[in-house]
Design an enzyme around this catalytic site. Structure first.
Site, mmCIF file in Angstrom:
data_model
loop_
_atom_site.group_PDB
_atom_site.id
_atom_site.type_symbol
_atom_site.label_atom_id
_atom_site.label_comp_id
_atom_site.label_asym_id
_atom_site.label_seq_id
_atom_site.Cartn_x
_atom_site.Cartn_y
_atom_site.Cartn_z
ATOM 1 N N LYS A 184 0.723 -1.232 -0.180
ATOM 2 C CA LYS A 184 0.140 -0.265 0.026
ATOM 3 C C LYS A 184 0.975 1.128 -0.081
ATOM 4 O O LYS A 184 1.413 1.634 1.002
ATOM 5 C CB LYS A 184 -0.837 0.066 1.180
ATOM 6 N N GLU A 260 10.460 1.460 9.902
ATOM 7 C CA GLU A 260 11.379 2.590 9.692
ATOM 8 C C GLU A 260 10.789 3.824 9.829
ATOM 9 O O GLU A 260 9.921 4.217 8.964
ATOM 10 C CB GLU A 260 11.814 2.255 8.065
ATOM 11 N N CYS A 294 13.946 10.946 6.019
ATOM 12 C CA CYS A 294 13.912 10.527 7.509
ATOM 13 C C CYS A 294 15.351 10.960 7.570
ATOM 14 O O CYS A 294 15.853 10.971 8.952
ATOM 15 C CB CYS A 294 13.473 9.271 7.245
ATOM 16 N N GLU A 391 10.869 16.760 13.588
ATOM 17 C CA GLU A 391 11.266 16.307 12.129
ATOM 18 C C GLU A 391 10.879 17.626 11.437
ATOM 19 O O GLU A 391 9.532 17.825 11.129
ATOM 20 C CB GLU A 391 10.776 15.205 11.649
#
Ligand code: NAD
Length: 487
Positions: A184, A260, A294, A391
């Site tokens: 997905k 992850e 990331c 982030e």
């Protein structure tokens, strides 16, 4: 081959669901729109899978599992190898698709095709190197034999920022190990994944081994699959918040899980660093993928004796980058993925400035179409600024200083994330000390990129667990069975 155009690339990407080797619409014909973040315009509509469509995809993966596991490793390997060749041959089409749906420049998208395709070549090579072992028990008698077997049907959920590579990094090892997959992709970037399925189909992948569902109702569609006892493995790349939810959902069936998740990479520049190299590394670590990675350097932690020079040089390089639509000639910095993403980046910068940071370059939200944000360097960022904790996921480089190696390590480790850290130093002994002390899954020394298909990618702490790539990558999709044999 004729030149790839936006039109030809869009035509290459299927828009249906890929279930049991067939392309078909979603139940009831529902669709959702895919947008170009550089203009806001709709590129196309793709099938919007329902809960039943999701279940059908899992049914197909379950039905195909036994035959795929029994397929000769060499054949699994050859299919992946052919897919690698096809992907590479179609590099321009894939690059165009990624630029259109995700926004990064064509040059960056081409880089991702090379990187993403490589996972298929690497795992084609690993498919034929799955080994067990044999030993005589220390007390004699029993022979200890281990065999490695595929874990079984896998659900793979991928993010939008690396639409190709995040898929191949999961699908490559899963197929190599003999697992079937329900994939997905992110709703923002489904086209690259659909095109990838088309390539695997052309490479001869049997029906049901890979199934792709695109949906705007992610949580609703994926939860029943994750809770289904026939699923054996969940592999997820995305934000820490969603990862946490999915780990919770996986608990009932005690699923094998790989996560992850997000990062908050420190970028350490020691007083003995080669500053030219450090600035080159910073440009990569910060600006690769428009900062939407990331692995993006999120905190520049620089020794006070070189901070001013480093900051000035970085601001000059960042300020000279060309911002523009990813398809435009010479564009280096494309738009951010959505209006909300840009809003978040702008808020983090405002917060830092309010708390005392100095803007060396950038910092202003441009007017006009598309979700662009200029490369921005912030100096003297105070410890309490949100930009150091959260982030950023955009082209913003906040700089802080340190005075001793101990302080640098303490600052670097003072985050709940632990994906990657970068350090620049010319001192060999320091390299070793710092690498050992950093609480991160990966460390880049004197280099601004660590991602490599031949290396184990992954994090610790809130950046998740499990490794992708390298020899370790296939382990995530294998079980070890021990057989005791009386001679
Ligand atoms: P996201 O978590 O919002 O979405 C990731 C995927 O999960 C998408 O496919 C999305 O549709 C799906 N999803 C969202 N909510 C869900 C739910 N409730 N149930 C099931 N699936 C759900 O992340 P994103 O914005 O697409 O990607 C950015 C994030 O991904 C960043 O935090 C980034 O650090 C992380 N990331 C990590 C790595 C890594 O390898 N560690 C690599 C790339 C991106």
């Amino acid at each position: 081959m004729p030149a790839v155009t936006q039109k030809s690339a869009l035509e290459f990407a299927p828009t249906g669901l890929y279930v049991d080797g067939r392309w078909r619409p979603a139940t009831g014909g529902a669709t959702f729109a895919v947008h170009d973040p550089a203009t806001g315009r709709t590129l196309t509509e793709v099938a919007d899978a329902s809960v039943e469509d999701g279940r059908a995809a899992l049914d197909a993966a379950v039905a195909a599992q036994a035959d795929w596991a029994a397929t000769d490793p060499r054949e699994r390997s050859e299919i992946l190898r052919r897919a690698f060749e096809l992907l590479t041959g179609r590099a321009e089409t894939f690059a165009m698709l990624m630029t259109l749906e995700m926004g990064k420049s064509l040059a960056e998208s081409r880089g991702e095709v090379t990187y993403g395709a490589e996972f298929f070549r690497w795992f084609a090579e690993e498919a034929v190197r799955i080994h067990g072992r044999y030993a005589v028990a220390p007390s004699g008698g029993t022979r200890l034999v281990t065999m490695r077997q595929p874990v079984g049907p896998v659900m793979a959920i991928t993010p939008w920022n690396f639409p190709l590579a995040m898929g191949t990094r999961k699908v490559g090892p899963a197929l190599a190990a003999g697992c079937t997959v329900v994939l997905k992709p992110a709703g923002e970037t489904p086209l690259t994944t659909l095109a990838l399925a088309r390539v695997l189909e052309e490479a001869g992948l049997p029906a049901g081994v890979l199934n792709v569902i695109t949906t705007s109702r992610t949580a609703e569609v994926s939860e029943p699959i994750i809770r289904d006892p026939r699923l054996r493995k969940l592999t997820f790349t995305g934000s820490t918040g969603v990862g946490r939810t999915l780990v919770g959902q996986s608990a009932d069936q005690l699923l094998r899980v790989s996560m992850e998740l997000g990062g908050n990479a420190p970028f350490l520049v020691f007083e003995d660093a080669d500053l030219e190299r450090a600035v080159d590394g910073a440009m990569l670590a910060k600006m690769r993928n428009i900062g939407e990675a990331c692995t993006a350097a999120n905190r520049f932690i620089v020794h006070e004796s070189v901070a001013e020079e480093f900051s000035a040089r970085l601001a000059e390089r960042m300020g000279a980058l060309t911002v523009g639509k990813g398809t435009a000639k010479g564009a280096e910095v494309g738009p951010l993925i959505t209006e909300a993403a840009r809003g978040n980046v702008a808020e983090l910068v405002e917060d830092a400035v309010t708390k005392g940071a100095t803007v060396l370059t950038g910092g202003e939200v441009p007017t006009g179409k598309g979700w662009f944000y200029p490369p921005t360097v912030l100096a003297d960022v105070p410890e309490g600024a949100r930009v150091l904790r959260e982030e950023i996921f955009g082209p913003v480089a906040p700089i802080t200083t340190f005075t001793s190696e101990e302080e640098a390590i303490r600052l670097a480790n003072s985050s709940e994330y632990g994906l990657v850290a970068y350090a620049f130093t010319e001192d060999g002994a320091r390299t070793l000390r710092v690498s050992e002390a950093l609480e991160f899954g990966m460390v880049g020394i004197n280099q601004g990129v660590v991602s490599n298909p031949a290396a184990p990618f992954g994090g610790v702490k809130h950046s998740g667990f499990g490794r992708e790539g390298g020899f370790e990558g296939i382990e995530e999709y294998l079980e070890t069975k021990y057989v005791g044999i009386a001679p």
